[in-house]
Design a protein around this motif. Structure first.
Motif, PDB file in Angstrom:
ATOM      1  N   PRO A   1       0.814  -1.225   0.000  1.00  0.00           N
ATOM      2  CA  PRO A   1       0.000   0.000   0.000  1.00  0.00           C
ATOM      3  C   PRO A   1       0.846   1.272   0.000  1.00  0.00           C
ATOM      4  N   LEU A   2       1.957   1.246   0.704  1.00  0.00           N
ATOM      5  CA  LEU A   2       2.823   2.421   0.749  1.00  0.00           C
ATOM      6  C   LEU A   2       3.440   2.710  -0.618  1.00  0.00           C
ATOM      7  N   ALA A   3       3.859   1.662  -1.312  1.00  0.00           N
ATOM      8  CA  ALA A   3       4.445   1.845  -2.646  1.00  0.00           C
ATOM      9  C   ALA A   3       3.408   2.377  -3.635  1.00  0.00           C
ATOM     10  N   VAL A   4       2.188   1.859  -3.553  1.00  0.00           N
ATOM     11  CA  VAL A   4       1.122   2.328  -4.453  1.00  0.00           C
ATOM     12  C   VAL A   4       0.800   3.790  -4.161  1.00  0.00           C
ATOM     13  N   ALA A   5       0.685   4.155  -2.890  1.00  0.00           N
ATOM     14  CA  ALA A   5       0.384   5.546  -2.535  1.00  0.00           C
ATOM     15  C   ALA A   5       1.496   6.481  -2.986  1.00  0.00           C
ATOM     16  N   ALA A   6       2.743   6.048  -2.840  1.00  0.00           N
ATOM     17  CA  ALA A   6       3.862   6.884  -3.274  1.00  0.00           C
ATOM     18  C   ALA A   6       3.883   7.047  -4.794  1.00  0.00           C
ATOM     19  N   ALA A   7       3.648   5.966  -5.518  1.00  0.00           N
ATOM     20  CA  ALA A   7       3.664   6.037  -6.984  1.00  0.00           C
ATOM     21  C   ALA A   7       2.529   6.909  -7.504  1.00  0.00           C
ATOM     22  N   VAL A   8       1.328   6.725  -6.963  1.00  0.00           N
ATOM     23  CA  VAL A   8       0.190   7.530  -7.405  1.00  0.00           C
ATOM     24  C   VAL A   8       0.400   8.992  -7.016  1.00  0.00           C
ATOM     25  N   GLY A   9       0.926   9.228  -5.837  1.00  0.00           N
ATOM     26  CA  GLY A   9       1.216  10.599  -5.412  1.00  0.00           C
ATOM     27  C   GLY A   9       2.228  11.280  -6.315  1.00  0.00           C
ATOM     28  N   LEU A  10       3.248  10.533  -6.743  1.00  0.00           N
ATOM     29  CA  LEU A  10       4.249  11.089  -7.651  1.00  0.00           C
ATOM     30  C   LEU A  10       3.641  11.431  -9.007  1.00  0.00           C
ATOM     31  N   VAL A  11       2.811  10.548  -9.519  1.00  0.00           N
ATOM     32  CA  VAL A  11       2.171  10.809 -10.812  1.00  0.00           C
ATOM     33  C   VAL A  11       1.235  12.011 -10.726  1.00  0.00           C
ATOM     34  N   VAL A  12       0.462  12.090  -9.649  1.00  0.00           N
ATOM     35  CA  VAL A  12      -0.468  13.209  -9.487  1.00  0.00           C
ATOM     36  C   VAL A  12       0.303  14.513  -9.302  1.00  0.00           C
ATOM     37  N   ALA A  13       1.368  14.488  -8.533  1.00  0.00           N
ATOM     38  CA  ALA A  13       2.171  15.697  -8.327  1.00  0.00           C
ATOM     39  C   ALA A  13       2.798  16.156  -9.642  1.00  0.00           C
ATOM     40  N   LEU A  14       3.266  15.208 -10.432  1.00  0.00           N
ATOM     41  CA  LEU A  14       3.828  15.559 -11.733  1.00  0.00           C
ATOM     42  C   LEU A  14       2.757  16.153 -12.642  1.00  0.00           C
ATOM     43  N   ALA A  15       1.574  15.565 -12.643  1.00  0.00           N
ATOM     44  CA  ALA A  15       0.473  16.090 -13.468  1.00  0.00           C
ATOM     45  C   ALA A  15       0.060  17.482 -12.989  1.00  0.00           C
ATOM     46  N   GLN A  16       0.039  17.702 -11.684  1.00  0.00           N
ATOM     47  CA  GLN A  16      -0.312  19.021 -11.164  1.00  0.00           C
ATOM     48  C   GLN A  16       0.761  20.051 -11.507  1.00  0.00           C
ATOM     49  N   ALA A  17       2.015  19.640 -11.484  1.00  0.00           N
ATOM     50  CA  ALA A  17       3.090  20.574 -11.830  1.00  0.00           C
ATOM     51  C   ALA A  17       3.041  20.948 -13.306  1.00  0.00           C
ATOM     52  N   VAL A  18       2.726  19.969 -14.149  1.00  0.00           N
ATOM     53  CA  VAL A  18       2.683  20.226 -15.592  1.00  0.00           C
ATOM     54  C   VAL A  18       1.492  21.114 -15.943  1.00  0.00           C
ATOM     55  N   THR A  19       0.346  20.844 -15.331  1.00  0.00           N
ATOM     56  CA  THR A  19      -0.851  21.601 -15.666  1.00  0.00           C
ATOM     57  C   THR A  19      -1.039  22.848 -14.806  1.00  0.00           C
ATOM     58  N   GLN A  20      -0.219  23.008 -13.772  1.00  0.00           N
ATOM     59  CA  GLN A  20      -0.310  24.127 -12.824  1.00  0.00           C
ATOM     60  C   GLN A  20      -1.688  24.192 -12.169  1.00  0.00           C
ATOM     61  N   LEU A  21      -2.253  23.030 -11.944  1.00  0.00           N
ATOM     62  CA  LEU A  21      -3.554  22.921 -11.284  1.00  0.00           C
ATOM     63  C   LEU A  21      -3.308  22.417  -9.868  1.00  0.00           C
ATOM     64  N   GLN A  22      -3.453  23.279  -8.881  1.00  0.00           N
ATOM     65  CA  GLN A  22      -3.153  22.930  -7.494  1.00  0.00           C
ATOM     66  C   GLN A  22      -4.436  22.758  -6.689  1.00  0.00           C
ATOM     67  N   GLU A  23      -5.123  21.678  -6.941  1.00  0.00           N
ATOM     68  CA  GLU A  23      -6.372  21.380  -6.240  1.00  0.00           C
ATOM     69  C   GLU A  23      -6.097  20.263  -5.228  1.00  0.00           C
ATOM     70  N   PRO A  24      -6.333  20.499  -3.930  1.00  0.00           N
ATOM     71  CA  PRO A  24      -6.043  19.466  -2.921  1.00  0.00           C
ATOM     72  C   PRO A  24      -6.862  18.184  -3.116  1.00  0.00           C
ATOM     73  N   THR A  25      -8.089  18.312  -3.573  1.00  0.00           N
ATOM     74  CA  THR A  25      -8.919  17.139  -3.793  1.00  0.00           C
ATOM     75  C   THR A  25      -8.340  16.265  -4.896  1.00  0.00           C
ATOM     76  N   LEU A  26      -7.740  16.899  -5.883  1.00  0.00           N
ATOM     77  CA  LEU A  26      -7.139  16.164  -6.990  1.00  0.00           C
ATOM     78  C   LEU A  26      -5.971  15.304  -6.509  1.00  0.00           C
ATOM     79  N   ALA A  27      -5.290  15.738  -5.462  1.00  0.00           N
ATOM     80  CA  ALA A  27      -4.175  14.961  -4.933  1.00  0.00           C
ATOM     81  C   ALA A  27      -4.664  13.815  -4.049  1.00  0.00           C
ATOM     82  N   PHE A  28      -5.764  14.002  -3.354  1.00  0.00           N
ATOM     83  CA  PHE A  28      -6.239  13.003  -2.393  1.00  0.00           C
ATOM     84  C   PHE A  28      -7.030  11.875  -3.038  1.00  0.00           C
ATOM     85  N   LEU A  29      -7.942  12.196  -3.919  1.00  0.00           N
ATOM     86  CA  LEU A  29      -8.873  11.214  -4.459  1.00  0.00           C
ATOM     87  C   LEU A  29      -8.185  10.063  -5.216  1.00  0.00           C
TER      88      LEU A  29
END
Length: 90
Positions: free
Chosen positions: A24-52
């Motif tokens: 579970p920790l590896a999955v959460a880290a991988a998904v978090g990294l992908v979401v953070a990268l997508a947020q950085a690329v799109t400059q969309l900083q929505e907290p719900t987008l990171a959590f869901l």
């Protein structure tokens, strides 16, 4: 109970905990990294987008690996209780 037996039981407990928390920790880290990268690329900083996505990925991981994790935990408990009974018995 000897010190060696107690240390072995402690070592088994730590190893079991590590193995159970790693997927579970590896999955959460991988998904978090992908979401953070997508947020950085799109400059969309929505907290719900990171959590869901992390919550959904963790739920899927636990649904898929839950039976294995439960079986591993129960096996550890059986082994530990048998060892304690053997060490405490006559």
């Amino acid at each position: 109970m000897t010190a060696d037996a107690a240390l072995e039981l402690g070592r088994q407990a730590l190893w079991t905990a590590l193995v159970l928390m790693l997927p579970p920790l590896a999955v959460a880290a991988a998904v978090g990294l992908v979401v953070a990268l997508a947020q950085a690329v799109t400059q969309l900083q929505e907290p719900t987008l990171a959590f869901l996505p992390k919550a959904l990925a963790l739920a899927a991981t636990l649904a898929l690996l839950g039976p294995w994790m439960l079986r591993m935990g129960v096996d550890y408990l059986r082994t530990t209780l048998a060892a304690l009974a053997r060490l405490a018995g006559p």
